[in-house]
Design a protein around this motif. Sequence first.
Motif, PDB file in Angstrom:
ATOM      1  N   LEU A 183       3.979   9.176   7.160  1.00 23.96           N
ATOM      2  CA  LEU A 183       3.761   8.632   5.823  1.00 23.96           C
ATOM      3  C   LEU A 183       2.286   8.683   5.453  1.00 23.96           C
ATOM      4  O   LEU A 183       1.928   9.077   4.336  1.00 23.96           O
ATOM      5  CB  LEU A 183       4.274   7.191   5.737  1.00 23.96           C
ATOM      6  N   ALA A 184       1.427   8.303   6.378  1.00 27.26           N
ATOM      7  CA  ALA A 184      -0.015   8.348   6.123  1.00 27.26           C
ATOM      8  C   ALA A 184      -0.452   9.780   5.835  1.00 27.26           C
ATOM      9  O   ALA A 184      -1.241  10.020   4.916  1.00 27.26           O
ATOM     10  CB  ALA A 184      -0.777   7.771   7.312  1.00 27.26           C
ATOM     11  N   ASP A 185       0.068  10.721   6.595  1.00 26.30           N
ATOM     12  CA  ASP A 185      -0.273  12.131   6.376  1.00 26.30           C
ATOM     13  C   ASP A 185       0.204  12.615   5.008  1.00 26.30           C
ATOM     14  O   ASP A 185      -0.540  13.277   4.288  1.00 26.30           O
ATOM     15  CB  ASP A 185       0.328  13.016   7.471  1.00 26.30           C
ATOM     16  N   ILE A 186       1.430  12.281   4.645  1.00 23.88           N
ATOM     17  CA  ILE A 186       1.990  12.682   3.349  1.00 23.88           C
ATOM     18  C   ILE A 186       1.148  12.124   2.207  1.00 23.88           C
ATOM     19  O   ILE A 186       0.868  12.815   1.222  1.00 23.88           O
ATOM     20  CB  ILE A 186       3.461  12.211   3.214  1.00 23.88           C
ATOM     21  N   LEU A 187       0.732  10.870   2.358  1.00 19.87           N
ATOM     22  CA  LEU A 187      -0.017  10.198   1.295  1.00 19.87           C
ATOM     23  C   LEU A 187      -1.523  10.444   1.378  1.00 19.87           C
ATOM     24  O   LEU A 187      -2.278   9.963   0.527  1.00 19.87           O
ATOM     25  CB  LEU A 187       0.287   8.693   1.336  1.00 19.87           C
ATOM     26  N   LYS A 188      -1.942  11.166   2.427  1.00 17.82           N
ATOM     27  CA  LYS A 188      -3.359  11.507   2.614  1.00 17.82           C
ATOM     28  C   LYS A 188      -4.261  10.268   2.704  1.00 17.82           C
ATOM     29  O   LYS A 188      -5.312  10.178   2.083  1.00 17.82           O
ATOM     30  CB  LYS A 188      -3.838  12.456   1.514  1.00 17.82           C
ATOM     31  N   VAL A 189      -3.777   9.295   3.477  1.00 14.26           N
ATOM     32  CA  VAL A 189      -4.550   8.089   3.773  1.00 14.26           C
ATOM     33  C   VAL A 189      -4.465   7.862   5.282  1.00 14.26           C
ATOM     34  O   VAL A 189      -3.642   8.459   5.963  1.00 14.26           O
ATOM     35  CB  VAL A 189      -4.030   6.829   3.018  1.00 14.26           C
ATOM     36  N   SER A 190      -5.313   6.981   5.797  1.00 15.92           N
ATOM     37  CA  SER A 190      -5.254   6.695   7.230  1.00 15.92           C
ATOM     38  C   SER A 190      -4.136   5.682   7.513  1.00 15.92           C
ATOM     39  O   SER A 190      -3.760   4.888   6.648  1.00 15.92           O
ATOM     40  CB  SER A 190      -6.587   6.133   7.721  1.00 15.92           C
ATOM     41  N   LEU A 191      -3.657   5.727   8.724  1.00 13.27           N
ATOM     42  CA  LEU A 191      -2.654   4.748   9.148  1.00 13.27           C
ATOM     43  C   LEU A 191      -3.259   3.350   9.132  1.00 13.27           C
ATOM     44  O   LEU A 191      -2.603   2.386   8.732  1.00 13.27           O
ATOM     45  CB  LEU A 191      -2.116   5.106  10.534  1.00 13.27           C
ATOM     46  N   ASP A 192      -4.524   3.230   9.526  1.00 13.63           N
ATOM     47  CA  ASP A 192      -5.210   1.934   9.478  1.00 13.63           C
ATOM     48  C   ASP A 192      -5.173   1.354   8.066  1.00 13.63           C
ATOM     49  O   ASP A 192      -4.947   0.165   7.884  1.00 13.63           O
ATOM     50  CB  ASP A 192      -6.660   2.054   9.930  1.00 13.63           C
ATOM     51  N   TYR A 193      -5.425   2.194   7.066  1.00 11.98           N
ATOM     52  CA  TYR A 193      -5.382   1.724   5.682  1.00 11.98           C
ATOM     53  C   TYR A 193      -3.969   1.239   5.315  1.00 11.98           C
ATOM     54  O   TYR A 193      -3.813   0.158   4.754  1.00 11.98           O
ATOM     55  CB  TYR A 193      -5.832   2.833   4.710  1.00 11.98           C
ATOM     56  N   LEU A 194      -2.959   2.040   5.655  1.00 13.68           N
ATOM     57  CA  LEU A 194      -1.588   1.661   5.288  1.00 13.68           C
ATOM     58  C   LEU A 194      -1.190   0.313   5.881  1.00 13.68           C
ATOM     59  O   LEU A 194      -0.507  -0.466   5.230  1.00 13.68           O
ATOM     60  CB  LEU A 194      -0.588   2.714   5.740  1.00 13.68           C
ATOM     61  N   VAL A 195      -1.603   0.055   7.110  1.00 11.47           N
ATOM     62  CA  VAL A 195      -1.195  -1.209   7.742  1.00 11.47           C
ATOM     63  C   VAL A 195      -2.126  -2.361   7.442  1.00 11.47           C
ATOM     64  O   VAL A 195      -1.928  -3.469   7.919  1.00 11.47           O
ATOM     65  CB  VAL A 195      -0.995  -1.048   9.277  1.00 11.47           C
ATOM     66  N   GLY A 196      -3.148  -2.098   6.620  1.00 11.91           N
ATOM     67  CA  GLY A 196      -4.011  -3.201   6.166  1.00 11.91           C
ATOM     68  C   GLY A 196      -5.131  -3.559   7.107  1.00 11.91           C
ATOM     69  O   GLY A 196      -5.661  -4.661   7.047  1.00 11.91           O
ATOM     70  N   ARG A 197      -5.537  -2.625   7.957  1.00 12.01           N
ATOM     71  CA  ARG A 197      -6.635  -2.913   8.888  1.00 12.01           C
ATOM     72  C   ARG A 197      -7.981  -2.867   8.209  1.00 12.01           C
ATOM     73  O   ARG A 197      -8.976  -3.279   8.762  1.00 12.01           O
ATOM     74  CB  ARG A 197      -6.604  -1.961  10.072  1.00 12.01           C
ATOM     75  N   TYR A 198      -8.038  -2.345   6.975  1.00 12.19           N
ATOM     76  CA  TYR A 198      -9.241  -2.388   6.156  1.00 12.19           C
ATOM     77  C   TYR A 198      -8.890  -2.187   4.720  1.00 12.19           C
ATOM     78  O   TYR A 198      -7.798  -1.928   4.356  1.00 12.19           O
ATOM     79  CB  TYR A 198     -10.325  -1.400   6.615  1.00 12.19           C
ATOM     80  N   ARG A 234       0.822  -1.207   0.000  1.00 14.20           N
ATOM     81  CA  ARG A 234       0.000   0.000   0.000  1.00 14.20           C
ATOM     82  C   ARG A 234       0.857   1.259   0.000  1.00 14.20           C
ATOM     83  O   ARG A 234       0.490   2.260  -0.623  1.00 14.20           O
ATOM     84  CB  ARG A 234      -0.969  -0.016   1.176  1.00 14.20           C
ATOM     85  N   LEU A 235       1.982   1.216   0.674  1.00 11.86           N
ATOM     86  CA  LEU A 235       2.887   2.357   0.692  1.00 11.86           C
ATOM     87  C   LEU A 235       3.336   2.695  -0.729  1.00 11.86           C
ATOM     88  O   LEU A 235       3.240   3.841  -1.180  1.00 11.86           O
ATOM     89  CB  LEU A 235       4.092   2.036   1.578  1.00 11.86           C
TER      90      LEU A 235
END
Length: 66
Positions: free
Chosen positions: A51-66, A7-8
């Motif tokens: 990283l989540a902030d830079i990419l404008k996504v949630s941390l949960d999304y980046l780590v695969g929680r959903y 995802r990153l």
Amino acid sequence: MSKFSERLKEERKKAKLTQEDIAKQLGITRSAYTLYETEKTQPSIETATKLADILKVSLDYLVGRY
């Protein structure tokens, strides 16, 4: 490949950012950033949040929680 590294890389490309672009924003070298995308190391929680902030996504999304 882990969800995080997949995802990153995917989100970085969607944002049309290079590894160098993100590394500069994090204050690290491109080679250090590359280690995250290739699963050689994991970022700290603080760095992962940035990283989540830079990419404008949630941390949960980046780590695969959903």
